[in-house]
Design an enzyme around this catalytic site. Sequence first.
Site, short mmCIF file in Angstrom:
data_model
loop_
_atom_site.label_atom_id
_atom_site.label_comp_id
_atom_site.label_asym_id
_atom_site.label_seq_id
_atom_site.Cartn_x
_atom_site.Cartn_y
_atom_site.Cartn_z
N ASP A 79 60.44 -44.74 77.65
CA ASP A 79 61.39 -43.98 78.43
C ASP A 79 61.29 -42.50 78.06
OD1 ASP A 79 62.34 -46.23 79.67
OD2 ASP A 79 64.13 -46.42 78.44
N ARG A 80 61.68 -41.66 78.98
CA ARG A 80 61.58 -40.21 78.79
C ARG A 80 62.23 -39.75 77.49
NH1 ARG A 80 64.72 -35.70 80.07
NH2 ARG A 80 63.52 -33.84 80.62
#
Length: 261
Positions: free
Chosen positions: A80-81
């Site tokens: 995830d970012r």
Amino acid sequence: MSPRPPRKVRAIDRPIELSEAEIAFVRGLVIYEDAEVLALNKPAGLSSQGGRAQVHTLDEMLWAFARPGKARPRLIHRLDRDTSGVILTARTQPAAGFLGKAMMARRFRKTYQAVVAPGVPEPRAGTIEVPLRREMLGREAYMRVCAPDHPDAETAKTRYRTLAGGPEAALVELSPETGRMHQLRVHLAHLGRPIAGDARYGGALTLGGEAVPRLMLHAAALEFPHPAGGTKRIEAPVPVDMAALLERLGLAGNGGEQLAV
């Protein structure tokens, strides 16, 4: 974390023009490389793929490692970012095929560390085995705990153990046995100990009298079968912002021993 493998690189993909600063930046993320694989320590805030307009993703910046006339290394999985830590790429098509099959066969062993609140999980160690389902709210995707017989239910299993704890928060080690989207985040929220900084799933936004800078989730180690044979383990050190939070909460241990993976 994200369960979905990265999108396939199509033949029409073309090199991305990168600035000298971007090339230096992504080359500085390398923590292991050989003829078959390249591993990087992804910082929080950098999208693995499909990032926002006008900002290059890690996938695009991998063109910095492309050999003349060859494709860039291929992402084998994603983070995830806002998750930091180990991310693996394959330098060759045979290596990508081998690693992709190994991942689908669940031969990868991923170890994460997370700061959770409030306090120590009960029990301190165990297994969370609760199905999840995807839900769309506008353009945003969420994962929700659901009954096993729900038509959209996906099996999800996470092992965890507490590494250090205090009255306000705890440092936990996580080992997902499945790879659903946001699995670790939702499972810990279900346990009543959401990850600090996780506004989406109810995580604490302040700890130790200060704001939590981001989602406190770090991919600390990755163990996988190497295309050339044997098993390889790659580790990424806890990032500075997470280490500072642990120090402030009194969870860093003596000489960092509590942070070993």
